[in-house]
Design a protein around this motif. Structure first.
Motif, PDB file in Angstrom:
ATOM      1  N   VAL A   1     -26.296  38.984  74.401  1.00  0.00           N
ATOM      2  CA  VAL A   1     -26.026  38.100  75.533  1.00  0.00           C
ATOM      3  C   VAL A   1     -26.059  36.650  75.068  1.00  0.00           C
ATOM      4  CG1 VAL A   1     -27.007  39.707  77.226  1.00  0.00           C
ATOM      5  CG2 VAL A   1     -28.469  37.956  76.192  1.00  0.00           C
ATOM      6  N   THR A   2     -25.572  35.750  75.934  1.00  0.00           N
ATOM      7  CA  THR A   2     -25.656  34.326  75.660  1.00  0.00           C
ATOM      8  C   THR A   2     -26.519  33.670  76.723  1.00  0.00           C
ATOM      9  OG1 THR A   2     -23.570  34.033  76.848  1.00  0.00           O
ATOM     10  CG2 THR A   2     -23.465  34.130  74.460  1.00  0.00           C
ATOM     11  N   VAL A   3     -27.316  32.694  76.293  1.00  0.00           N
ATOM     12  CA  VAL A   3     -28.274  32.033  77.185  1.00  0.00           C
ATOM     13  C   VAL A   3     -27.868  30.572  77.346  1.00  0.00           C
ATOM     14  CG1 VAL A   3     -30.709  31.550  77.610  1.00  0.00           C
ATOM     15  CG2 VAL A   3     -30.058  33.565  76.251  1.00  0.00           C
ATOM     16  N   TYR A   4     -27.763  30.138  78.608  1.00  0.00           N
ATOM     17  CA  TYR A   4     -27.363  28.765  78.918  1.00  0.00           C
ATOM     18  C   TYR A   4     -28.510  28.050  79.642  1.00  0.00           C
ATOM     19  CZ  TYR A   4     -22.674  30.392  77.790  1.00  0.00           C
ATOM     20  OH  TYR A   4     -21.589  30.914  77.156  1.00  0.00           O
ATOM     21  N   PRO A   5     -28.570  26.722  79.536  1.00  0.00           N
ATOM     22  CA  PRO A   5     -29.653  25.962  80.175  1.00  0.00           C
ATOM     23  C   PRO A   5     -29.654  26.149  81.687  1.00  0.00           C
ATOM     24  CG  PRO A   5     -28.422  24.588  78.640  1.00  0.00           C
ATOM     25  CD  PRO A   5     -27.636  25.846  78.803  1.00  0.00           C
ATOM     26  N   PRO A   6     -30.805  25.976  82.321  1.00  0.00           N
ATOM     27  CA  PRO A   6     -30.890  26.080  83.785  1.00  0.00           C
ATOM     28  C   PRO A   6     -30.024  25.017  84.452  1.00  0.00           C
ATOM     29  CG  PRO A   6     -33.076  26.091  82.792  1.00  0.00           C
ATOM     30  CD  PRO A   6     -32.124  25.712  81.711  1.00  0.00           C
ATOM     31  N   VAL A   7     -29.529  25.352  85.640  1.00  0.00           N
ATOM     32  CA  VAL A   7     -28.755  24.394  86.421  1.00  0.00           C
ATOM     33  C   VAL A   7     -29.718  23.450  87.116  1.00  0.00           C
ATOM     34  CG1 VAL A   7     -27.232  24.140  88.419  1.00  0.00           C
ATOM     35  CG2 VAL A   7     -26.830  25.967  86.760  1.00  0.00           C
ATOM     36  N   GLU A   8     -29.429  22.144  87.072  1.00  0.00           N
ATOM     37  CA  GLU A   8     -30.282  21.165  87.750  1.00  0.00           C
ATOM     38  C   GLU A   8     -30.119  21.309  89.260  1.00  0.00           C
ATOM     39  OE1 GLU A   8     -29.461  17.272  86.410  1.00  0.00           O
ATOM     40  OE2 GLU A   8     -29.977  17.669  84.313  1.00  0.00           O
TER      41      GLU A   8
END
Length: 265
Positions: free
Chosen positions: A244-251
């Motif tokens: 899987v790919t992990v992206y930063p949390p949405v502000e």
């Protein structure tokens, strides 16, 4: 004296043989044949080695070859999956490079609820990070340790995501169904949707960026009360997740529309 000597010469051999037989029988009885088995093994071992020839070595070589072939096949499979994932990432325009992680834990009793990744805070992953796979949205990081992350899957009953139908912008809440499908409850009583419409995250979501692919409408129930619902076939391979790919949390962004709709996702 002469008579006794003649008698011993005549009977001595017979007495000795008899004593040997009796002694052997007693020994076999006491040892339960162990001595005989040991003698047989010591005598037959050379013959067994001669008869077997090089077969043991050949069997070992064959086993090692099969092990190597299996490992090569697994490495090739993982390499193809990573190539596919990298290609999927390159197609997207991202402001920050995602973190690639592998699923290393999954409970048989909670197969559709949660997975564990082999990356954590040490790799820059935070709670609230977005998890994607080829096909679209997979879930959200619930908690992290230094080297692992626990992910709440979109297929979990607890998962609620604000979504939109791409063709008509009809909106609703998608909830997990502990399967490869989700239940979409629309805001409108009779939404403008049909089977086959594509579903993605909406602009109302506070936890996910808009436009993330999720699935396709599989069936509709427009007579359902109090709101129409649809079954959505999930695009990501939730059943057999691997990489899987992990992206930063949405502000988080507060807005009047969010407060009015009270979207829980």
């Amino acid at each position: 004296m002469f008579t006794v000597r003649r008698w011993w010469e005549y009977k001595g051999l017979q007495i000795g043989l008899l004593a040997l037989v009796i002694g052997s029988a007693w020994t076999l009885r006491e040892t339960r044949g162990a001595l005989l088995r040991e003698l047989y093994q010591s005598m037959s071992s050379p013959l067994q080695m001669l008869n077997s020839g090089t077969m043991p070595d050949k069997n070992v070589r064959d086993a090692k070859m099969l092990e190597l072939e299996t490992r090569i096949a697994e490495l090739e499979s993982q390499n193809e999956k990573l190539k596919s994932l990298v290609g999927y990432i390159e197609k997207e325009v991202q402001s920050q490079k995602p973190i690639i992680a592998r699923v290393v834990g999954r409970s048989a009793g909670h197969w559709w609820q949660q997975v564990i990744l082999n990356r954590g805070s040490g790799s820059g992953i935070k709670a609230g990070s977005i998890i994607k796979a080829e096909g679209g949205l997979v879930g959200l990081v619930e908690s992290v340790t230094a080297n692992t992350s626990s992910v709440l899957l979109v297929s979990d009953f607890k998962s609620q995501i604000g979504v939109t139908v791409s063709r008509t912008s009809a909106k609703g809440i998608l909830q997990g169904d502990a399967s490869g499908e989700g239940i979409l409850e629309f805001y409108e009583k009779i939404p403008n949707v049909k089977v086959g419409d594509l579903v993605s995250t909406s602009t109302y979501s506070q936890k996910f960026s808009p436009g993330l692919a999720i699935g396709r409408i599989k069936s509709l129930d427009l007579k359902k009360l109090p709101a129409s619902i649809a079954k959505v076939e999930l695009f990501p391979p939730i059943r057999y997740l691997d990489w899987v790919t992990v992206y930063p949390p949405v502000e988080k962004q507060e807005s009047e529309s969010l407060e009015k709709l009270k979207v829980k996702n």
